[in-house]
Design a protein around this motif. Structure first.
Motif, PDB file in Angstrom:
ATOM      1  N   GLU A 116       1.249  -1.349  25.633  1.00  0.00           N
ATOM      2  CA  GLU A 116       0.174  -2.182  26.151  1.00  0.00           C
ATOM      3  C   GLU A 116      -1.141  -1.510  25.768  1.00  0.00           C
ATOM      4  O   GLU A 116      -1.324  -0.325  26.024  1.00  0.00           O
ATOM      5  CB  GLU A 116       0.317  -2.296  27.671  1.00  0.00           C
ATOM      6  CG  GLU A 116      -0.605  -3.279  28.298  1.00  0.00           C
ATOM      7  CD  GLU A 116      -0.283  -3.488  29.769  1.00  0.00           C
ATOM      8  OE1 GLU A 116       0.473  -4.416  30.070  1.00  0.00           O
ATOM      9  OE2 GLU A 116      -0.783  -2.709  30.594  1.00  0.00           O
ATOM     10  N   PHE A 117      -2.028  -2.253  25.131  1.00  0.00           N
ATOM     11  CA  PHE A 117      -3.280  -1.687  24.635  1.00  0.00           C
ATOM     12  C   PHE A 117      -4.453  -2.535  25.097  1.00  0.00           C
ATOM     13  O   PHE A 117      -4.377  -3.762  25.112  1.00  0.00           O
ATOM     14  CB  PHE A 117      -3.264  -1.632  23.100  1.00  0.00           C
ATOM     15  CG  PHE A 117      -2.068  -0.929  22.537  1.00  0.00           C
ATOM     16  CD1 PHE A 117      -2.013   0.451  22.516  1.00  0.00           C
ATOM     17  CD2 PHE A 117      -0.991  -1.644  22.054  1.00  0.00           C
ATOM     18  CE1 PHE A 117      -0.907   1.105  22.009  1.00  0.00           C
ATOM     19  CE2 PHE A 117       0.119  -1.004  21.545  1.00  0.00           C
ATOM     20  CZ  PHE A 117       0.162   0.381  21.518  1.00  0.00           C
ATOM     21  N   GLN A 118      -5.542  -1.872  25.452  1.00  0.00           N
ATOM     22  CA  GLN A 118      -6.774  -2.574  25.810  1.00  0.00           C
ATOM     23  C   GLN A 118      -7.451  -3.056  24.531  1.00  0.00           C
ATOM     24  O   GLN A 118      -7.534  -2.327  23.556  1.00  0.00           O
ATOM     25  CB  GLN A 118      -7.717  -1.638  26.576  1.00  0.00           C
ATOM     26  CG  GLN A 118      -7.175  -1.157  27.896  1.00  0.00           C
ATOM     27  CD  GLN A 118      -7.042  -2.280  28.905  1.00  0.00           C
ATOM     28  OE1 GLN A 118      -7.832  -3.208  28.924  1.00  0.00           O
ATOM     29  NE2 GLN A 118      -6.017  -2.201  29.739  1.00  0.00           N
ATOM     30  N   THR A 119      -7.919  -4.278  24.535  1.00  0.00           N
ATOM     31  CA  THR A 119      -8.589  -4.850  23.373  1.00  0.00           C
ATOM     32  C   THR A 119      -9.605  -5.878  23.864  1.00  0.00           C
ATOM     33  O   THR A 119      -9.838  -6.003  25.062  1.00  0.00           O
ATOM     34  CB  THR A 119      -7.562  -5.485  22.403  1.00  0.00           C
ATOM     35  OG1 THR A 119      -8.226  -5.909  21.224  1.00  0.00           O
ATOM     36  CG2 THR A 119      -6.835  -6.651  23.035  1.00  0.00           C
ATOM     37  N   THR A 120     -10.215  -6.571  22.955  1.00  0.00           N
ATOM     38  CA  THR A 120     -11.152  -7.638  23.315  1.00  0.00           C
ATOM     39  C   THR A 120     -10.824  -8.874  22.499  1.00  0.00           C
ATOM     40  O   THR A 120     -10.225  -8.788  21.433  1.00  0.00           O
ATOM     41  CB  THR A 120     -12.610  -7.234  23.025  1.00  0.00           C
ATOM     42  OG1 THR A 120     -12.736  -6.942  21.641  1.00  0.00           O
ATOM     43  CG2 THR A 120     -13.023  -6.036  23.854  1.00  0.00           C
ATOM     44  N   ARG A 156      -0.015  -6.888  24.548  1.00  0.00           N
ATOM     45  CA  ARG A 156       1.287  -6.390  24.992  1.00  0.00           C
ATOM     46  C   ARG A 156       2.315  -6.572  23.878  1.00  0.00           C
ATOM     47  O   ARG A 156       2.391  -7.636  23.279  1.00  0.00           O
ATOM     48  CB  ARG A 156       1.736  -7.135  26.236  1.00  0.00           C
ATOM     49  CG  ARG A 156       0.841  -6.899  27.417  1.00  0.00           C
ATOM     50  CD  ARG A 156       1.370  -7.567  28.658  1.00  0.00           C
ATOM     51  NE  ARG A 156       0.477  -7.289  29.770  1.00  0.00           N
ATOM     52  CZ  ARG A 156      -0.078  -8.212  30.531  1.00  0.00           C
ATOM     53  NH1 ARG A 156       0.183  -9.481  30.313  1.00  0.00           N
ATOM     54  NH2 ARG A 156      -0.885  -7.881  31.507  1.00  0.00           N
ATOM     55  N   HIS A 157       3.109  -5.538  23.660  1.00  0.00           N
ATOM     56  CA  HIS A 157       4.169  -5.580  22.661  1.00  0.00           C
ATOM     57  C   HIS A 157       5.514  -5.512  23.372  1.00  0.00           C
ATOM     58  O   HIS A 157       5.726  -4.651  24.224  1.00  0.00           O
ATOM     59  CB  HIS A 157       4.025  -4.411  21.674  1.00  0.00           C
ATOM     60  CG  HIS A 157       2.749  -4.465  20.907  1.00  0.00           C
ATOM     61  ND1 HIS A 157       2.599  -5.206  19.769  1.00  0.00           N
ATOM     62  CD2 HIS A 157       1.545  -3.893  21.134  1.00  0.00           C
ATOM     63  CE1 HIS A 157       1.371  -5.083  19.305  1.00  0.00           C
ATOM     64  NE2 HIS A 157       0.710  -4.286  20.129  1.00  0.00           N
ATOM     65  N   TYR A 158       6.412  -6.437  23.009  1.00  0.00           N
ATOM     66  CA  TYR A 158       7.718  -6.546  23.649  1.00  0.00           C
ATOM     67  C   TYR A 158       8.834  -6.343  22.628  1.00  0.00           C
ATOM     68  O   TYR A 158       8.708  -6.733  21.471  1.00  0.00           O
ATOM     69  CB  TYR A 158       7.904  -7.921  24.286  1.00  0.00           C
ATOM     70  CG  TYR A 158       6.951  -8.222  25.401  1.00  0.00           C
ATOM     71  CD1 TYR A 158       7.199  -7.766  26.689  1.00  0.00           C
ATOM     72  CD2 TYR A 158       5.809  -8.973  25.183  1.00  0.00           C
ATOM     73  CE1 TYR A 158       6.332  -8.054  27.725  1.00  0.00           C
ATOM     74  CE2 TYR A 158       4.932  -9.261  26.210  1.00  0.00           C
ATOM     75  CZ  TYR A 158       5.205  -8.804  27.482  1.00  0.00           C
ATOM     76  OH  TYR A 158       4.338  -9.087  28.500  1.00  0.00           O
ATOM     77  N   ARG A 159       9.936  -5.762  23.070  1.00  0.00           N
ATOM     78  CA  ARG A 159      11.169  -5.731  22.289  1.00  0.00           C
ATOM     79  C   ARG A 159      12.134  -6.680  23.000  1.00  0.00           C
ATOM     80  O   ARG A 159      12.472  -6.480  24.159  1.00  0.00           O
ATOM     81  CB  ARG A 159      11.763  -4.328  22.214  1.00  0.00           C
ATOM     82  CG  ARG A 159      13.068  -4.308  21.410  1.00  0.00           C
ATOM     83  CD  ARG A 159      13.593  -2.912  21.159  1.00  0.00           C
ATOM     84  NE  ARG A 159      12.684  -2.258  20.219  1.00  0.00           N
ATOM     85  CZ  ARG A 159      12.035  -1.124  20.473  1.00  0.00           C
ATOM     86  NH1 ARG A 159      12.189  -0.521  21.629  1.00  0.00           N
ATOM     87  NH2 ARG A 159      11.234  -0.584  19.582  1.00  0.00           N
ATOM     88  N   ILE A 160      12.535  -7.727  22.290  1.00  0.00           N
ATOM     89  CA  ILE A 160      13.402  -8.751  22.866  1.00  0.00           C
ATOM     90  C   ILE A 160      14.810  -8.562  22.306  1.00  0.00           C
ATOM     91  O   ILE A 160      15.005  -8.510  21.092  1.00  0.00           O
ATOM     92  CB  ILE A 160      12.867 -10.154  22.551  1.00  0.00           C
ATOM     93  CG1 ILE A 160      11.487 -10.305  23.178  1.00  0.00           C
ATOM     94  CG2 ILE A 160      13.817 -11.227  23.045  1.00  0.00           C
ATOM     95  CD1 ILE A 160      10.754 -11.540  22.803  1.00  0.00           C
ATOM     96  N   GLU A 175       7.886  -8.902  19.537  1.00  0.00           N
ATOM     97  CA  GLU A 175       6.835  -9.909  19.682  1.00  0.00           C
ATOM     98  C   GLU A 175       5.638  -9.261  20.348  1.00  0.00           C
ATOM     99  O   GLU A 175       5.777  -8.270  21.066  1.00  0.00           O
ATOM    100  CB  GLU A 175       7.319 -11.081  20.563  1.00  0.00           C
ATOM    101  CG  GLU A 175       8.286 -11.999  19.916  1.00  0.00           C
ATOM    102  CD  GLU A 175       8.645 -13.179  20.809  1.00  0.00           C
ATOM    103  OE1 GLU A 175       8.072 -13.312  21.923  1.00  0.00           O
ATOM    104  OE2 GLU A 175       9.500 -13.960  20.398  1.00  0.00           O
ATOM    105  N   SER A 176       4.482  -9.864  20.139  1.00  0.00           N
ATOM    106  CA  SER A 176       3.282  -9.383  20.823  1.00  0.00           C
ATOM    107  C   SER A 176       2.475 -10.570  21.300  1.00  0.00           C
ATOM    108  O   SER A 176       2.570 -11.660  20.745  1.00  0.00           O
ATOM    109  CB  SER A 176       2.451  -8.492  19.895  1.00  0.00           C
ATOM    110  OG  SER A 176       2.007  -9.233  18.806  1.00  0.00           O
ATOM    111  N   GLU A 177       1.703 -10.342  22.347  1.00  0.00           N
ATOM    112  CA  GLU A 177       0.830 -11.374  22.885  1.00  0.00           C
ATOM    113  C   GLU A 177      -0.465 -10.724  23.365  1.00  0.00           C
ATOM    114  O   GLU A 177      -0.472  -9.574  23.774  1.00  0.00           O
ATOM    115  CB  GLU A 177       1.498 -12.145  24.012  1.00  0.00           C
ATOM    116  CG  GLU A 177       1.740 -11.333  25.264  1.00  0.00           C
ATOM    117  CD  GLU A 177       2.360 -12.124  26.400  1.00  0.00           C
ATOM    118  OE1 GLU A 177       2.497 -13.355  26.275  1.00  0.00           O
ATOM    119  OE2 GLU A 177       2.708 -11.509  27.421  1.00  0.00           O
ATOM    120  N   THR A 178      -1.547 -11.472  23.293  1.00  0.00           N
ATOM    121  CA  THR A 178      -2.829 -10.994  23.775  1.00  0.00           C
ATOM    122  C   THR A 178      -3.243 -11.868  24.952  1.00  0.00           C
ATOM    123  O   THR A 178      -3.289 -13.088  24.830  1.00  0.00           O
ATOM    124  CB  THR A 178      -3.889 -11.057  22.664  1.00  0.00           C
ATOM    125  OG1 THR A 178      -3.417 -10.308  21.550  1.00  0.00           O
ATOM    126  CG2 THR A 178      -5.193 -10.481  23.116  1.00  0.00           C
TER     127      THR A 178
END
Length: 181
Positions: A116-120, A156-160, A175-178
């Motif tokens: 999980e990384f902080q971004t804008t 957020r980065h997920y391993r499914i 997968e990743s989502e912002t």
């Protein structure tokens, strides 16, 4: 070489295109399912490309159609049919089990957060100004304008982990989502 079902002459493989499309997964070998899946993927890509091209030509036709009115109707039709064609390709299910090459059999088992990384993210906000020039109120209505700003978000980065319902194959994908905070 002939098709093993309808005996029609074919160049490669064991099934003709008609039998590849109509046969059930259980009646096909892994190689035949793989050949069918390649055909489906190429058809999927063709739908996306042709649909996009039709929409682009339709939009260009709209600008030209403003001058020549009969072309306006043709441009609208091109945009509508192109969008439909694109959506058919976009929503077509192209997920196949890597082991048995069957379609519509993958089921998600778990979804683990691996990072999980902080971004804008860029977003447009309406800003109202009622005071300016040293704090005096100017007029009865606030002045509004839109401005692009960087809003805080989390990537957020997920391993499914998924499992094939037919052969039991277990695999993983990432997968990743912002998400805006």
């Amino acid at each position: 070489m002939n098709c093993r079902i309808c005996k029609k002459e074919i160049k490669d493989g064991t099934l003709c295109n008609k039998c590849l499309k109509s046969l059930d997964d259980e009646l096909m070998t892994i190689e035949e399912r793989s050949q069918r899946n390649e055909m489906v993927k190429s058809e999927h890509d063709r739908h996306l490309a042709i649909g996009s091209l039709m929409v682009i030509i339709g939009i260009i036709g709209l600008f030209v159609g403003i001058i020549i009115s009969p072309l306006f109707v043709v441009a609208i039709c091109l945009i509508v049919f192109g969008a439909i064609y694109f959506l058919i390709g976009f929503f077509k299910n192209t997920s196949f089990c890597p082991a048995c090459q069957r379609k519509k059999c993958l089921e998600d088992i778990s979804r683990d957060l691996i990072g999980e990384f902080q971004t804008t993210i860029r977003e447009r906000r309406k800003i109202e100004r009622t005071r300016h020039e040293g704090g005096r109120v100017v007029g009865g209505y606030p002045e509004t304008y839109e401005m692009e700003v960087d809003a805080p978000a989390v990537e957020r980065h997920y391993r499914i982990t998924y499992k094939c319902n037919k052969c039991g194959y277990i695999g993983t994908r990432e997968e990743s989502e912002t998400v805006k905070i």
